[in-house]
Scaffold this motif. Structure first.
Motif, PDB file in Angstrom:
ATOM      1  N   ILE A   1      43.342  49.379  58.777  1.00 49.86           N
ATOM      2  CA  ILE A   1      42.452  50.294  57.177  1.00 49.86           C
ATOM      3  C   ILE A   1      42.661  48.563  56.782  1.00 49.86           C
ATOM      4  O   ILE A   1      42.133  49.185  55.539  1.00 49.86           O
ATOM      5  CB  ILE A   1      42.741  51.409  57.162  1.00 49.86           C
ATOM      6  CG1 ILE A   1      44.990  51.213  56.858  1.00 49.86           C
ATOM      7  CG2 ILE A   1      42.717  52.172  58.633  1.00 49.86           C
ATOM      8  CD1 ILE A   1      44.893  52.643  56.228  1.00 49.86           C
ATOM      9  N   GLY A   2      43.009  47.572  56.636  1.00 49.60           N
ATOM     10  CA  GLY A   2      43.587  47.057  55.837  1.00 49.60           C
ATOM     11  C   GLY A   2      42.521  46.153  54.846  1.00 49.60           C
ATOM     12  O   GLY A   2      42.446  45.869  53.853  1.00 49.60           O
ATOM     13  N   HIS A   3      41.189  46.193  55.556  1.00 52.59           N
ATOM     14  CA  HIS A   3      39.773  46.380  54.792  1.00 52.59           C
ATOM     15  C   HIS A   3      40.075  46.771  53.859  1.00 52.59           C
ATOM     16  O   HIS A   3      38.547  46.152  52.813  1.00 52.59           O
ATOM     17  CB  HIS A   3      38.768  46.043  56.108  1.00 52.59           C
ATOM     18  CG  HIS A   3      38.359  47.615  56.814  1.00 52.59           C
ATOM     19  ND1 HIS A   3      39.220  47.814  57.845  1.00 52.59           N
ATOM     20  CD2 HIS A   3      37.662  48.444  56.385  1.00 52.59           C
ATOM     21  CE1 HIS A   3      39.050  49.087  57.850  1.00 52.59           C
ATOM     22  NE2 HIS A   3      38.084  49.286  57.198  1.00 52.59           N
ATOM     23  N   LEU A   4      40.036  48.344  53.876  1.00 52.66           N
ATOM     24  CA  LEU A   4      39.846  49.347  52.634  1.00 52.66           C
ATOM     25  C   LEU A   4      41.050  48.458  51.861  1.00 52.66           C
ATOM     26  O   LEU A   4      40.744  49.481  50.281  1.00 52.66           O
ATOM     27  CB  LEU A   4      40.470  50.882  52.478  1.00 52.66           C
ATOM     28  CG  LEU A   4      39.875  51.372  54.778  1.00 52.66           C
ATOM     29  CD1 LEU A   4      40.070  52.588  54.457  1.00 52.66           C
ATOM     30  CD2 LEU A   4      38.287  51.057  54.229  1.00 52.66           C
ATOM     31  N   TYR A   5      41.502  47.910  51.390  1.00 52.24           N
ATOM     32  CA  TYR A   5      42.644  47.624  50.711  1.00 52.24           C
ATOM     33  C   TYR A   5      42.064  45.504  50.326  1.00 52.24           C
ATOM     34  O   TYR A   5      43.495  45.174  50.406  1.00 52.24           O
ATOM     35  CB  TYR A   5      44.242  47.241  50.768  1.00 52.24           C
ATOM     36  CG  TYR A   5      43.998  49.802  50.648  1.00 52.24           C
ATOM     37  CD1 TYR A   5      44.758  50.353  49.843  1.00 52.24           C
ATOM     38  CD2 TYR A   5      43.828  50.376  52.185  1.00 52.24           C
ATOM     39  CE1 TYR A   5      44.852  51.811  50.488  1.00 52.24           C
ATOM     40  CE2 TYR A   5      44.233  51.382  53.021  1.00 52.24           C
ATOM     41  CZ  TYR A   5      45.019  52.436  51.781  1.00 52.24           C
ATOM     42  OH  TYR A   5      44.906  53.372  51.676  1.00 52.24           O
ATOM     43  N   PRO A   6      41.679  45.934  49.916  1.00 48.53           N
ATOM     44  CA  PRO A   6      40.662  44.079  49.484  1.00 48.53           C
ATOM     45  C   PRO A   6      41.909  43.701  48.197  1.00 48.53           C
ATOM     46  O   PRO A   6      42.480  44.074  47.785  1.00 48.53           O
ATOM     47  CB  PRO A   6      39.973  44.188  49.002  1.00 48.53           C
ATOM     48  CG  PRO A   6      39.810  45.898  48.860  1.00 48.53           C
ATOM     49  CD  PRO A   6      40.124  46.291  49.088  1.00 48.53           C
ATOM     50  N   LYS A   7      42.268  42.056  48.088  1.00 51.98           N
ATOM     51  CA  LYS A   7      43.342  41.826  46.824  1.00 51.98           C
ATOM     52  C   LYS A   7      41.983  41.558  46.237  1.00 51.98           C
ATOM     53  O   LYS A   7      40.798  41.649  46.305  1.00 51.98           O
ATOM     54  CB  LYS A   7      43.679  40.287  47.509  1.00 51.98           C
ATOM     55  CG  LYS A   7      44.658  40.247  48.671  1.00 51.98           C
ATOM     56  CD  LYS A   7      44.862  38.752  49.126  1.00 51.98           C
ATOM     57  CE  LYS A   7      46.438  38.868  50.271  1.00 51.98           C
ATOM     58  NZ  LYS A   7      47.608  39.742  49.250  1.00 51.98           N
ATOM     59  N   ALA A   8      42.525  41.308  45.279  1.00 48.46           N
ATOM     60  CA  ALA A   8      42.398  40.950  43.802  1.00 48.46           C
ATOM     61  C   ALA A   8      41.468  39.973  43.113  1.00 48.46           C
ATOM     62  O   ALA A   8      43.080  38.783  43.975  1.00 48.46           O
ATOM     63  CB  ALA A   8      43.097  41.916  42.340  1.00 48.46           C
ATOM     64  N   THR A   9      40.856  39.347  43.056  1.00 46.97           N
ATOM     65  CA  THR A   9      40.594  38.424  42.883  1.00 46.97           C
ATOM     66  C   THR A   9      40.754  37.645  41.317  1.00 46.97           C
ATOM     67  O   THR A   9      40.462  38.281  40.090  1.00 46.97           O
ATOM     68  CB  THR A   9      38.964  37.897  42.603  1.00 46.97           C
ATOM     69  OG1 THR A   9      38.824  38.198  44.048  1.00 46.97           O
ATOM     70  CG2 THR A   9      38.596  36.628  42.696  1.00 46.97           C
ATOM     71  N   LEU A  10      41.701  36.549  40.747  1.00 51.16           N
ATOM     72  CA  LEU A  10      41.981  36.695  39.108  1.00 51.16           C
ATOM     73  C   LEU A  10      41.412  35.771  38.652  1.00 51.16           C
ATOM     74  O   LEU A  10      40.258  35.462  39.365  1.00 51.16           O
ATOM     75  CB  LEU A  10      43.991  36.062  39.674  1.00 51.16           C
ATOM     76  CG  LEU A  10      44.944  36.953  40.450  1.00 51.16           C
ATOM     77  CD1 LEU A  10      46.659  36.236  40.053  1.00 51.16           C
ATOM     78  CD2 LEU A  10      44.796  38.716  39.746  1.00 51.16           C
ATOM     79  N   SER A  11      41.545  34.999  37.830  1.00 48.84           N
ATOM     80  CA  SER A  11      40.656  34.686  36.387  1.00 48.84           C
ATOM     81  C   SER A  11      40.532  33.097  36.866  1.00 48.84           C
ATOM     82  O   SER A  11      39.440  32.353  37.113  1.00 48.84           O
ATOM     83  CB  SER A  11      40.731  34.346  35.128  1.00 48.84           C
ATOM     84  OG  SER A  11      42.348  34.633  35.264  1.00 48.84           O
TER      85      SER A  11
ATOM     86  N   VAL B   1      48.983  51.303  49.303  1.00 49.49           N
ATOM     87  CA  VAL B   1      50.384  51.567  50.243  1.00 49.49           C
ATOM     88  C   VAL B   1      50.055  51.057  51.479  1.00 49.49           C
ATOM     89  O   VAL B   1      51.190  50.442  52.081  1.00 49.49           O
ATOM     90  CB  VAL B   1      50.061  53.532  51.050  1.00 49.49           C
ATOM     91  CG1 VAL B   1      49.712  54.692  50.240  1.00 49.49           C
ATOM     92  CG2 VAL B   1      48.429  53.158  52.205  1.00 49.49           C
ATOM     93  N   LEU B   2      49.928  49.876  51.441  1.00 51.60           N
ATOM     94  CA  LEU B   2      49.744  48.851  52.286  1.00 51.60           C
ATOM     95  C   LEU B   2      50.911  47.414  51.579  1.00 51.60           C
ATOM     96  O   LEU B   2      50.692  46.483  52.164  1.00 51.60           O
ATOM     97  CB  LEU B   2      48.887  48.065  53.038  1.00 51.60           C
ATOM     98  CG  LEU B   2      47.860  49.028  54.144  1.00 51.60           C
ATOM     99  CD1 LEU B   2      46.867  48.651  54.728  1.00 51.60           C
ATOM    100  CD2 LEU B   2      48.881  49.566  55.327  1.00 51.60           C
ATOM    101  N   GLY B   3      50.645  47.796  50.251  1.00 53.64           N
ATOM    102  CA  GLY B   3      51.202  46.764  48.928  1.00 53.64           C
ATOM    103  C   GLY B   3      52.851  46.617  49.274  1.00 53.64           C
ATOM    104  O   GLY B   3      53.402  47.503  50.526  1.00 53.64           O
ATOM    105  N   SER B   4      53.614  46.282  48.977  1.00 54.01           N
ATOM    106  CA  SER B   4      55.600  46.126  48.499  1.00 54.01           C
ATOM    107  C   SER B   4      56.203  47.267  47.335  1.00 54.01           C
ATOM    108  O   SER B   4      56.828  46.938  47.172  1.00 54.01           O
ATOM    109  CB  SER B   4      55.540  44.560  49.008  1.00 54.01           C
ATOM    110  OG  SER B   4      55.262  43.736  47.511  1.00 54.01           O
ATOM    111  N   SER B   5      55.183  47.629  47.011  1.00 52.32           N
ATOM    112  CA  SER B   5      55.209  47.942  45.382  1.00 52.32           C
ATOM    113  C   SER B   5      55.855  49.610  45.991  1.00 52.32           C
ATOM    114  O   SER B   5      55.869  49.885  46.564  1.00 52.32           O
ATOM    115  CB  SER B   5      54.252  48.298  43.989  1.00 52.32           C
ATOM    116  OG  SER B   5      53.727  46.835  44.296  1.00 52.32           O
TER     117      SER B   5
END
Length: 482
Positions: A202-212, A468-472
């Motif tokens: 399910i990783g595709h449901l939790y994309p990374k964010a693109t910074l400036s 939920v797949l992060g590390s926070s």
């Protein structure tokens, strides 16, 4: 004549109270991190009380301590022992615990009574009895409490001093595995495997964010606003229902949501609310103008129409409450980075709802449960589709883990033990993975609040959906490794 016990005469209350209060700030290794429980008792206080109610006061042994001065000195020695016992860092001091156990044996003629806690709750009393070398019995009417007690006092002794079975783990460290070190290592290892396997699915449901600057960052949470159609016929916009626009209040790094009304791209004649991120203190929300929802009603950001909460409740019961992404919270260098929502993150959140969900209903009326009035009548209504996908995926993986452990030369009972701890880790993750969780914008936090900050399920207008797949805090990685 029955002997007086130490607890009947005097205790070093200052040291006990100090260490009991200090426990509230201890997280790593503390039983409170195993699973949420409401009325958890301080470990230090339970340890001290158990010891003091079994050990004789020196005045009860005049043959050994015939004078008040000798009794005072002996009492001071026992108090010193208690003061060392209640210190958190000493809970694994085997020499100290053996010294305390010897004192108990001396006062009980070598046959201390078993400790019974019929309503054990979070397991503090039986756990501390076990730590002092006493036989403990625990029970409770609440199945969650029963499971907590099993995990704390029943399962660990069964697998004491055993090496882990996760492939290669025992061989990677040439040493003796003491106590529950092997069990804990397996929980962490199989928990990491479960998290990695979940990311594959399910990783595709939790994309990374693109910074400036174009770099990628892991998302901590997505901040959503519930919406209803504005009842003003001349407006009809999807009006956001927001308790607060604030995202972060750390001095010098303030962040907040700035709503504006724009034309919809596909339908220029229609209007929609656009959300941007503000940092300028001059434009920051004030106590008077913060959010759109109060205890009495809601306000439309487009036409300023005041809306009674009765209308919002009716829309909820008709299943017409929607949601709109307001902000994305990403991990920065020792700070949170707040980003405007993008189509990429909106699309990722639009997961299909799982079909094999439990159909159990919320109680029609229950003290502190307020969501039913807004159409949330079943437990599954408290989650977004993405959260439900994650929950069902994790649940399936616990069964997979159990089979892997047996295949890795573990016994069925050992596999059940690991599955129990991983199931509890999912439950802890779930506390910060509902659509009732909100974002804490206070300077020291800037994190997702757990659902059960209090013993209620209130309505949350703007809610935080954790990655939920992060590390926070609140993620599976944290709950299965802590």
């Amino acid at each position: 004549m029955q002997k007086r016990k130490l607890i009947e005469v005097a205790l070093p209350l200052e040291a006990i109270n100090r260490e009991s209060a200090r426990e509230k700030s201890i997280r790593h290794g503390h039983p409170s991190t195993l699973h949420l429980w409401w009325a958890r008792r301080p470990l230090a206080a339970a340890r001290a009380v158990l010891f003091a109610q079994l050990v004789d006061d020196p005045s009860s042994r005049p043959d050994e301590f015939p004078t008040e001065e000798l009794q005072r000195k002996e009492r001071a020695r026992l108090h010193n022992l208690i003061e060392r016992l209640v210190v958190w860092e000493n809970i694994r001091d085997e020499k100290l615990l053996a010294e305390a156990h010897a004192e108990i044996l001396k006062s009980t003629d070598g046959n201390p009574p078993a400790i019974l806690d019929p309503f054990a709750g979070g397991g503090t009393i039986p756990l501390e009895a076990q730590r002092l070398g006493l036989k403990a019995h625990a029970s409770d009417l609440n199945p969650v409490a029963v499971l907590i007690n099993k995990a704390l006092i029943e399962i660990p002794p069964k697998f004491r001093d055993q090496p882990p079975v996760f492939p290669g783990l025992a061989d990677s460290q040439i040493r003796q595995w003491k106590g529950t070190e092997g069990l804990a290592a397996d929980v962490r290892a199989y928990g990491a495997w479960m998290r990695d396997e979940a990311e594959k699915r399910i990783g595709h449901l939790y994309p990374k964010a693109t910074l400036s600057d174009g770099t990628k960052a892991t998302v901590i949470a997505w901040i959503w606003a519930r919406t209803v159609t504005c009842p003003n016929p001349a407006c009809g916009i999807e009006m956001p229902l927001v308790r607060t626009w604030w995202l972060g209040k750390k001095k010098g790094k303030e962040a907040y949501v700035v709503p504006s009304v724009v034309s919809a791209p596909a339908h220029p004649s229609r209007q929609r609310v656009k959300f941007e991120i503000g940092h300028d203190k001059a434009g920051a929300p004030t106590a008077v103008a913060d959010g759109t929802v109060s205890k009495t009603g809601a306000r439309c950001v487009a036409c300023e129409t005041a809306t009674d909460l009765k209308y919002v409740r009716a829309e909820g019961r008709a299943r017409r409450i929607g949601s709109q992404l307001m902000a994305v919270v990403a991990e920065g260098n020792r700070q949170r980075i707040y980003l405007e929502p993008t189509d990429k993150h909106r699309v990722a959140a639009a997961a299909d709802r799982p079909t094999d969900l439990p159909d159990s209903a919320l109680p029609e009326e229950a003290l502190g449960f307020r969501v039913q009035a807004y159409g949330m009548t079943k437990w599954v209504d408290l989650f977004t589709n993405r959260q439900l996908v994650a929950l069902t995926t994790f649940s399936e993986l616990v069964s997979d883990v159990r089979e892997r452990i047996i295949a890795d030369a573990g016994t069925a009972s050992y596999a059940d033990a690991i599955a129990t701890y991983l199931g509890m880790a999912i439950s802890r993750t779930l506390n910060k993975s509902t659509s009732i969780c909100s974002w804490d914008s206070s300077p020291k936090m800037e994190a997702v609040r757990g659902l059960f900050a209090r013993q209620v399920i209130p309505m949350a207008w703007d809610f935080a959906e954790a990655n939920v797949l992060g590390s926070s805090s609140g993620t599976l990685q944290r709950t299965s490794s802590g």
